[in-house]
Design a protein around this motif. Structure first.
Motif, short mmCIF file in Angstrom:
data_model
loop_
_atom_site.label_atom_id
_atom_site.label_comp_id
_atom_site.label_asym_id
_atom_site.label_seq_id
_atom_site.Cartn_x
_atom_site.Cartn_y
_atom_site.Cartn_z
N PRO A 498 0.84 -1.19 0.00
CA PRO A 498 0.00 0.00 0.00
C PRO A 498 0.88 1.25 0.00
O PRO A 498 1.89 1.30 0.70
CB PRO A 498 -0.79 -0.13 1.30
CG PRO A 498 -0.84 -1.61 1.57
CD PRO A 498 0.50 -2.11 1.10
N ALA A 499 0.48 2.26 -0.78
CA ALA A 499 1.34 3.44 -0.92
C ALA A 499 0.49 4.67 -1.19
O ALA A 499 -0.63 4.57 -1.72
CB ALA A 499 2.36 3.24 -2.05
N VAL A 500 1.03 5.83 -0.84
CA VAL A 500 0.37 7.12 -1.05
C VAL A 500 1.42 8.14 -1.46
O VAL A 500 2.53 8.15 -0.93
CB VAL A 500 -0.35 7.61 0.23
CG1 VAL A 500 -0.76 9.06 0.10
CG2 VAL A 500 -1.58 6.76 0.51
N SER A 501 1.05 9.00 -2.41
CA SER A 501 1.91 10.10 -2.84
C SER A 501 1.19 11.42 -2.57
O SER A 501 0.01 11.56 -2.90
CB SER A 501 2.23 9.97 -4.33
OG SER A 501 3.25 10.86 -4.73
N LEU A 502 1.87 12.38 -1.92
CA LEU A 502 1.23 13.64 -1.57
C LEU A 502 2.28 14.74 -1.42
O LEU A 502 3.47 14.49 -1.39
CB LEU A 502 0.41 13.50 -0.29
CG LEU A 502 1.11 13.30 1.06
CD1 LEU A 502 0.10 13.49 2.19
CD2 LEU A 502 1.76 11.93 1.20
N LYS A 503 1.80 16.00 -1.33
CA LYS A 503 2.64 17.15 -1.07
C LYS A 503 1.97 17.98 0.01
O LYS A 503 0.85 17.68 0.45
CB LYS A 503 2.86 17.97 -2.34
CG LYS A 503 1.58 18.57 -2.92
CD LYS A 503 1.85 19.49 -4.09
CE LYS A 503 2.33 18.74 -5.31
NZ LYS A 503 2.44 19.63 -6.50
N LYS A 504 2.63 19.05 0.50
CA LYS A 504 2.05 19.84 1.58
C LYS A 504 0.80 20.58 1.09
O LYS A 504 0.72 20.96 -0.11
CB LYS A 504 3.09 20.80 2.15
CG LYS A 504 3.47 21.98 1.26
CD LYS A 504 4.40 22.91 2.01
CE LYS A 504 4.72 24.14 1.17
NZ LYS A 504 5.60 25.08 1.86
N PRO A 505 -0.20 20.76 1.92
CA PRO A 505 -0.28 20.37 3.34
C PRO A 505 -0.97 19.04 3.54
O PRO A 505 -1.66 18.85 4.53
CB PRO A 505 -1.10 21.52 3.93
CG PRO A 505 -2.08 21.85 2.84
CD PRO A 505 -1.34 21.64 1.54
N GLY A 506 -0.82 18.12 2.61
CA GLY A 506 -1.57 16.87 2.62
C GLY A 506 -1.35 16.03 3.88
O GLY A 506 -0.24 15.97 4.41
N LYS A 507 -2.41 15.40 4.33
CA LYS A 507 -2.36 14.53 5.50
C LYS A 507 -3.37 13.41 5.30
O LYS A 507 -4.53 13.66 5.03
CB LYS A 507 -2.68 15.31 6.77
CG LYS A 507 -2.62 14.50 8.06
CD LYS A 507 -2.96 15.37 9.26
CE LYS A 507 -2.91 14.58 10.56
NZ LYS A 507 -3.31 15.42 11.74
N VAL A 508 -2.92 12.15 5.41
CA VAL A 508 -3.80 11.01 5.18
C VAL A 508 -3.62 9.99 6.30
O VAL A 508 -2.57 9.92 6.94
CB VAL A 508 -3.52 10.34 3.82
CG1 VAL A 508 -3.74 11.31 2.67
CG2 VAL A 508 -2.10 9.76 3.78
N ARG A 509 -4.66 9.21 6.50
CA ARG A 509 -4.65 8.16 7.52
C ARG A 509 -4.99 6.83 6.85
O ARG A 509 -5.89 6.77 6.00
CB ARG A 509 -5.67 8.47 8.62
CG ARG A 509 -5.72 7.44 9.75
CD ARG A 509 -6.81 7.80 10.75
NE ARG A 509 -6.58 9.11 11.34
CZ ARG A 509 -5.82 9.33 12.41
NH1 ARG A 509 -5.22 8.31 13.02
NH2 ARG A 509 -5.67 10.55 12.89
N ILE A 510 -4.30 5.76 7.25
CA ILE A 510 -4.57 4.43 6.72
C ILE A 510 -5.20 3.56 7.79
O ILE A 510 -4.92 3.70 8.99
CB ILE A 510 -3.27 3.76 6.18
CG1 ILE A 510 -3.61 2.51 5.38
CG2 ILE A 510 -2.30 3.45 7.32
CD1 ILE A 510 -2.42 1.95 4.61
N GLY A 511 -6.10 2.66 7.38
CA GLY A 511 -6.74 1.76 8.32
C GLY A 511 -7.41 0.61 7.60
O GLY A 511 -7.58 0.62 6.36
#
Length: 529
Positions: A498-511
Motif C-alpha cells: 500500500p502506498a500514497v503520494s502527496l505534497k504539503k499540506p496533505g495529511k492522510v490516515r490508513i486503516g
C-alpha cells in the motif's frame, strides 16, 4: 604494554571541575574514577592490546566474575593472570567492549558512544560473560532499535556472522532470536551472497528452527539463494553459470515455451562442462539442501529447473512430486513455509519509518502521513502483500493538497526513489484526487498513463478511499466514498505495498476497510453488472 585508553590529565581535570564539591554527587565522583589510573589499582589488558584501569574493590563488589578473577589472580592459578597481582588479561574481548563493561559497573548505565553497531555483538557476549543481565537487556534494546531503523538488508546478516564466532546459533538465545526475527522477514535474495557464513545461513533456513509462521522468502527462492551462495564460494563465473539456469522466483513459474526450450538447451550444452564445478559445489550445498522443503516448490519449477541441475537428491524430488499429485483438485501447495505479509483479516497497516520521502512525516503510531514538501513524494507500508487473496484498506483524507495519489507500489528489481511522484514511476499504480489513474508503463511500452482517463469522481478533504486488491487476479480497483468502480489496473506484480503520494499540506490516515456503507459498484462508464 599496549595502547592506553584511559582519561587524559586534561579530561580528568575537566571532569573534576564539573563537581560542585567532592562527595556531593556519587555519580559524578564515580565518573571521575572511571578508567582513571589515579583512582585505580589494577590494569586490564584486552584482546586488541588496549589497556584499561579499574578499582579491584569496586569491580569485585559489582561483579562476581571480577571477584573470582582477582581471587584467582591472587592465587596465581588463572591462565589469564600475569605474575603481577595488579594486572589481569581479558583476551576474549576488545578494549572498547571492556570499556563498556567498566562503565556499566562504575555508573550503572552506558553511553551510546560506548555501544555501537561495530561492537554490539561482542558487547552482548561480554555482558553475558560477566553475568550482567540488565546490561544484556540494554544491548538487545539497542540492537532491536538499530535493526528496525536500518534500511540495510545486510546488517542483520553481518551481525549474525559475527555472532557465530562466539557460539553456535540458537533461537533460545535472545541475541540470535532478535537477529533471526529480523532475517526471516527479509527476502534472502536481498542479502549479498558473501555476507552469511554457513552456520548463519543454515540457522536462518533450518526447518527445525522455524517457530513462527513468518518467513518472507518463497521456498524456490531459498533453493536458488543457497545454490548461488555456494557458487559464490567458488567463483563469480560459477555464480553467473547458475544464475542463468535459475530464473528469479517472479519468472520461474511463468516461463513460456520458448524460454523453457532455451533453458533445456542450456542444460544440455553445459552438462559436460559442469562436472568439475559440481564436484566443488555439492560439498558446500549438501548440508543446506536438507533445510529446503521441496514440497513447497511449484511442480513446473521442480521438473523444468531444479531436476535438470542434478543438485537435489532424486528421492527427495520424487517425494515432492508425489505430494503435489496427491493434493485435492484445485488446491495448490503453499509456496512459503509461512509468509510475513499483510493478511486480509488481520492486516497490520502501518507506514514504514524508513520508506518515505524526506519531507513526509509518519505520525500517530505510524498510521498517519503528513507532508511538508513542495513537490509530490511518496510513502509505503511496512509489510508487502503477496499470495492469492483479496485485500482491502481505507485511506482517509484529513488535509487536502493539490493532488493526492493512492494505490500500491512494488520494490522488487527497482531502485525506488521516495522523493518522486509515485504515479510517474514504473513501480507505482495510483488513483489521483482528480479522478485520474497514473502508472508509467516504461520506455518500451505505451506512453505513461499520467492524468489518463477519468476513473471516478474527484475526492478531497474527509473523503474515504477504499483500495480493493485482488492478488489472485492481480487487479486493483477503488471505491470513492462508498462508490466502487471497476478494475483500474491489471497484471500487477506478485508483491506490492500500500502506498500514497502527496505534497504539503496533505495529511492522510490508513486503516482496515470498514464496511459501514453499502457499496454501489460502477465500471468506468457506469454500474458494474
Amino acid at each position: 604494554m599496549g595502547q592506553c585508553i584511559s582519561q587524559s590529565q586534561a579530561e580528568f581535570q575537566q571532569s573534576r571541575n564539573t563537581l560542585q564539591a567532592r562527595g556531593e554527587f556519587l555519580g559524578s565522583d564515580l565518573r571521575v574514577m572511571f578508567n582513571n589510573p589515579v583512582y585505580s589499582d589494577t590494569i586490564i589488558t584486552c584482546k586488541d592490546g588496549g589497556v584499561l584501569y579499574g578499582s579491584k574493590l569496586l569491580l569485585a563488589a559489582r561483579s562476581d566474575v571480577f571477584a573470582n578473577m582477582f581471587l584467582k589472580s591472587k592465587n596465581n592459578n588463572d591462565k589469564n593472570a600475569t605474575n603481577n597481582d595488579d594486572n589481569i588479561r581479558l583476551l576474549e574481548f576488545n578494549s572498547k567492549t571492556i570499556l563498556m563493561i567498566l562503565e556499566y559497573l562504575y555508573m550503572g548505565n552506558i553511553t551510546m558512544e560506548t555501544l555501537t553497531l561495530k561492537n554490539v555483538v561482542e558487547a552482548y557476549f561480554a555482558a553475558e560473560y560477566f553475568l550482567l543481565p540488565q546490561l544484556e537487556e540494554i544491548v538487545i534494546s539497542f540492537l532491536d532499535n538499530a535493526l528496525k531503523c536500518s534500511a540495510d538488508n545486510n546488517l542483520a546478516a553481518k551481525l549474525l556472522t559475527q555472532a557465530t564466532e562466539f557460539m553456535l546459533p540458537s533461537t533460545d538465545d535472545i541475541l540470535y532470536r532478535t537477529l533471526y526475527d529480523c532475517l526471516i522477514v527479509t527476502p534472502l535474495e536481498t542479502i549479498d551472497y558473501g555476507i552469511l557464513n554457513q552456520e548463519g545461513l543454515q540457522f536462518i533456513i533450518s526447518a527445525k528452527e522455524i517457530k513462527t509462521e513468518e518467513f518472507a522468502t518463497p521456498e524456490y527462492s531459498v533453493f536458488r539463494y543457497i545454490t548461488l551462495w555456494a557458487a559464490n564460494k567458488i567463483s563469480q563465473d560459477a555464480v553467473t553459470y547458475f544464475e542463468y539456469l535459475l530464473p528469479t522466483s517472479d519468472h520461474a513459474e511463468h516461463l513460456d515455451v520458448l524460454q523453457l526450450d532455451r533453458l533445456r538447451r542450456a542444460h544440455e550444452i553445459n552438462h559436460h562442462k559442469s562436472k568439475e564445478l559440481y564436484e566443488l559445489i555439492l560439498p558446500l550445498l549438501s548440508p543446506l539442501l536438507e533445510c529446503v522443503d521441496f514440497k513447497l516448490i511449484h511442480p513446473s519449477i521442480l521438473a523444468n529447473i531444479i531436476e535438470p541441475l542434478d543438485l537435489a537428491p532424486s528421492e527427495v524430488l520424487a517425494d515432492a512430486f508425489k505430494y503435489q499429485t496427491q493434493l485435492p483438485p484445485g488446491v495448490g501447495p503453499k509456496r512459503n513455509r509461512g509468509i510475513i505479509t499483510a493478511k486480509p483479516g488481520n492486516m497490520r497497516l502501518q507506514w514504514d519509518q524508513n520508506a518515505h520521502g524526506p519531507n513526509i512525516f509518519v505520525l500517530e503510531n505510524n498510521t498517519v502521513l503528513k507532508s511538508r514538501s513542495r513537490k509530490s513524494e511518496f510513502a509505503r507500508t511496512t509489510l508487502p502483500i503477496r499470495g492469492h487473496e483479496i485485500y482491502e484498506w481505507d485511506i482517509i483524507i484529513e488535509e487536502d493538497c493539490k493532488y493526492i495519489w493512492i494505490g500500491v507500489c512494488t520494490e522488487r528489481r527497482f531502485e525506488v526513489n521516495y522523493s518522486n511522484w509515485l504515479g510517474g514511476e514504473i513501480y507505482g499504480y495510483t488513483l489521483g484526487s482528480n479522478g485520474s489513474l497514473a502508472h508509467n508503463r516504461g520506455p518500451n511500452n505505451e506512453k505513461s498513463l499520467k492524468n489518463s482517463t477519468i476513473y471516478g469522481t474527484k475526492f478531497g478533504k474527509n473523503s474515504r478511499i477504499t483500495v480493493h486488491l485482488d492478488m489472485g487476479n492481480r487487479t486493483l480497483s477503488f471505491s470513492i466514498n462508498g462508490v466502487k468502480y471497476g478494475d483500474a489496473f491489471t497484471d500487477l506484480p506478485s508483491e506490492v505495498y500500500p502506498a500514497v503520494s502527496l505534497k504539503k499540506p496533505g495529511k492522510v490516515r490508513i486503516g482496515l476497510h470498514q464496511n459501514t456503507v453499502s457499496m454501489v459498484e460502477l465500471n468506468n462508464n457506469g454500474p458494474v453488472q
